[in-house]
Write an enzyme that holds these catalytic residues in place. Structure first.
Site, PDB file in Angstrom:
ATOM      1  N   ASP A 165      -6.717  -2.020   5.337  1.00  0.00           N
ATOM      2  CA  ASP A 165      -6.183  -3.037   4.425  1.00  0.00           C
ATOM      3  C   ASP A 165      -6.454  -4.459   4.896  1.00  0.00           C
ATOM      4  O   ASP A 165      -5.855  -5.402   4.378  1.00  0.00           O
ATOM      5  CB  ASP A 165      -4.669  -2.842   4.263  1.00  0.00           C
ATOM      6  CG  ASP A 165      -4.331  -1.533   3.580  1.00  0.00           C
ATOM      7  OD1 ASP A 165      -5.057  -1.161   2.643  1.00  0.00           O
ATOM      8  OD2 ASP A 165      -3.355  -0.882   3.992  1.00  0.00           O
TER       9      ASP A 165
ATOM     10  N   ASP B 245      -1.005  -0.749   6.146  1.00  0.00           N
ATOM     11  CA  ASP B 245      -0.918  -0.117   7.464  1.00  0.00           C
ATOM     12  C   ASP B 245      -1.881  -0.733   8.455  1.00  0.00           C
ATOM     13  O   ASP B 245      -1.914  -0.352   9.620  1.00  0.00           O
ATOM     14  CB  ASP B 245      -1.128   1.396   7.371  1.00  0.00           C
ATOM     15  CG  ASP B 245      -2.513   1.764   6.840  1.00  0.00           C
ATOM     16  OD1 ASP B 245      -3.359   0.862   6.709  1.00  0.00           O
ATOM     17  OD2 ASP B 245      -2.742   2.953   6.573  1.00  0.00           O
TER      18      ASP B 245
ATOM     19  N   ASP C 201       0.860  -1.172   0.000  1.00  0.00           N
ATOM     20  CA  ASP C 201       0.000   0.000   0.000  1.00  0.00           C
ATOM     21  C   ASP C 201       0.909   1.240   0.000  1.00  0.00           C
ATOM     22  O   ASP C 201       2.055   1.173   0.448  1.00  0.00           O
ATOM     23  CB  ASP C 201      -0.885  -0.035   1.250  1.00  0.00           C
ATOM     24  CG  ASP C 201      -1.763   1.184   1.357  1.00  0.00           C
ATOM     25  OD1 ASP C 201      -2.345   1.582   0.330  1.00  0.00           O
ATOM     26  OD2 ASP C 201      -1.883   1.737   2.465  1.00  0.00           O
TER      27      ASP C 201
END
Length: 625
Positions: A523, A519, A324
């Site tokens: 997610d 994080d 990410d």
């Protein structure tokens, strides 16, 4: 050394001394011939029972419990039959060497557990609960959400919370593995397990003790042993079939040659017993799980919490790393990183922009107001009506002036020429009364560790690095280029990350594992879907610890490569132990069956192989990466 380990050591020493006395007495024939056989039996039986009673009892208990073919059974069978055949010294030596090996293994396991035990010391023993201005020490489990606790200098923070009074420097090394201290003040979030180094803090508790960071970490590490790797599962399945097989082979070795050739029974029975002792699988059964335990412990000392040996297995085969952007490669916090005024000073431009964003709660607006905190503030009475231009910006009346702040689309509509700047971040243009005043760049800055982290992954042989983000293509491409990412997928909808990972997992060219790093806040679906989900800097995130397979306790992306290195080293050691243990055992078993290896050599070879394998396993807990 624990009490049980000291007890074992004393029994070994006493048994060895008693065995030495028995050997001398047997050699010198001190007693009359009529007494000698019985006296010799008693002299050897004493050290045998001292050192072997526990093993015999465990073998019998396991038989009644349905677990027949274990190392205790093998050692008991070999030593008892040796006694029956009059090979008293060999019988005692079998038990004595076996107990020496067990003690050594126990010490090795205790050492490998030390890093886990050190981690367990982060559990706080008490909390200073403040009630009506009075402090009382209570068990942390008795504190409820909303209560106020006081943390004094030198104390460990017992529960997660928000600082409501005071300031201090925290030692977070127990959680993150990093020695750099962290300063906190009013409004800062603090996590249980950290140590207050130098100040008095009042903290409002935000999570119950059972849900606190320290308890979730302890539960995660304690449960890691339940998730076995393929190597550990292989050893378990192997031992289940291996031990009965060698017992059958030993019986055949004892029975068939005398029946077929007419040779002496005692010779072949002793060879069969030697074969049994050599075949004991303790080197494999102990060293391989110990290797994975050591790897998990060594990783935890670095702030890398791996949920089980199966994830070490998967991490060692990483081929693709998907990351990410926000919070993983970048800080996840917008800030004003560049100011370009036109016709006015930089401070005046920033003041105008902050005034225009007065009533907006957008992250970009907050970052502009934060950047202008040290400048003289505009009188709130001068700020008039504010207008939100959806997706383009805002405008306000400031005294007799009209101030605009927004993107280039807003300024195109108003016919105001702007400087077209590109690069990382969002450009906010500012105008007053139709006159262009300049622009500010708002960016979520790349972490300084991001580029070295990607470079380290590439040096480890990771074939592909991919960045997923919902951000604009231009911003994403700039971040990806600066970080050295191979592929960038931008402008994804909320479910886009999951769809991209599903596509990558279904790729016919895929060979190794796919890792997703996020994080841990938004997610969770992607973390759960990947072969290995790594949540970074997510100590305070319930979603991360639940969904991820590996939790990095700080936000340093370089620990992704460290986790892979630890996993590969652990797997390499486990494979070395499997090949070494099986290779040596098979070779000596053949020698034993051929009569070229006696009982003493067999016992020594078994214990020696086990000790070497265990010593090799202990290398897994060293985390110098």
């Amino acid at each position: 050394m624990s009490g049980s380990q000291r007890k074992s050591l004393y029994l070994i020493i006493i048994s060895a001394a008693t065995l030495g006395f028995a050997l001398v007495a047997d050699h010198l024939k001190w007693l009359p011939d009529s007494w000698q056989p019985w006296a010799t039996l008693v002299l050897y039986l004493l050290p045998y029972l001292l050192v072997g009673a526990e093993v015999i009892w465990e073998a019998v208990s396991n038989i009644f419990g349905g677990d027949v073919f274990d190392e205790c059974f093998l050692m008991t069978l070999a030593s008892v039959v040796a006694f029956v055949l009059g090979e008293y010294a060999e019988a005692v030596i079998v038990m004595l060497f076996y107990q020496v090996g067990e003690l050594f293994q126990s010490l090795a396991v205790a050492r490998s557990r030390k890093s886990i035990a050190d981690l367990m010391n982060i559990r706080p023993e008490y909390a200073n609960l403040e009630e009506n201005g009075v402090l009382c020490q209570v068990d942390p489990s008795e504190v409820t959400v909303g209560d106020t606790i006081v943390v004094k200098a030198g104390e460990r923070i017992p529960l997660d919370g928000i600082v409501i009074d005071g300031q201090a420097t925290l030692d977070t090394s127990a959680l993150t593995g990093e020695s750099a201290p962290r300063a906190v003040a009013v409004g800062a979030e603090v996590l249980s397990g950290c140590i207050d180094q130098d100040g008095l803090l009042k903290v409002r508790v935000t999570k119950a003790f059972s849900e606190s960071t320290v308890m979730r970490i302890l539960a995660l590490v304690e449960d890691s042993a339940d998730k076995k790797s393929r190597a550990e599962n292989f050893i378990t399945a192997f031992a289940r079939w291996y031990t009965p097989a060698v017992v059958v082979l030993a019986v055949l070795l004892a029975v068939l040659p005398p029946l077929l050739t007419g040779n002496e029974w005692n010779t072949w029975i002793m060879r069969a017993l030697t074969f049994l002792v050599i075949s004991c699988p303790c080197a494999l059964v102990i060293s391989v799980p110990l290797t994975f335990f050591g790897g998990i412990g060594g990783a935890s000392a670095r702030g890398i919490l791996i949920k089980g040996g199966n994830y070490i297995d998967a991490l060692s085969k990483v081929e693709t790393v998907v990351m990410d952007k926000t919070g993983t490669l970048t800080h996840g916090e917008f800030c004003v990183c560049e100011i370009m005024p036109h016709g006015i000073s930089a401070d005046e431009l920033l003041t105008l922009a902050a005034a225009a964003e007065t009533y907006s709660d957008h992250p970009i607006a907050r970052s502009i107001r934060s950047a202008a905190e040290d400048l003289p503030a505009v009188d709130p009475a001068e700020i008039g009506a504010a207008t939100e231009h959806a997706g383009r910006g805002v405008s306000i009346s400031l005294g007799t002036d009209q101030v605009y702040a927004g993107n280039y689309r807003l300024f195109e509509e108003m016919g105001i020429a702007t400087d077209c700047e590109t690069g990382i971040g969002t450009i906010v243009h500012v105008a007053r009364n139709g006159v262009y005043c300049g622009w500010l760049r708002i960016a979520d800055e790349l972490k300084p560790e991001a580029k070295p982290a990607v470079s380290a992954l590439r040096s480890l042989g990771v074939k592909k690095t991919i960045m997923l983000t919902g951000d604009l293509r231009t911003v994403a491409d700039a971040v990806g280029k600066e970080a050295g990412i191979d592929n960038v997928v931008a402008e994804l909808l909320p479910d886009g990350k999951v769809a991209e990972i599903e596509t990558l997992l279904a790729s016919p060219d895929r060979r190794g594992s796919l890792v997703f790093v996020g994080d841990g806040i938004n997610d969770a679906p992607a973390l759960a879907l990947a072969d290995v989900g790594i949540a970074m800097g997510a100590l305070g995130s319930d979603a991360a610890i639940e969904a991820a397979d590996v939790v990095l306790t700080d936000d340093n992306p370089q620990k992704i490569a460290a986790a892979i290195q630890i996993a590969r080293k652990t797997m390499r050691i486990a494979k070395q132990n499997i090949v070494f243990s099986l290779g040596v055992k098979i070779a000596i078993m053949v020698l034993g069956a051929a009569g070229l290896a006696g009982m003493w050599m067999a016992v020594f070879a078994d214990v020696g192989v086990c000790m070497i394998a265990v010593l090799n396993a202990l290398r897994a807990m060293r985390s110098e990466y």
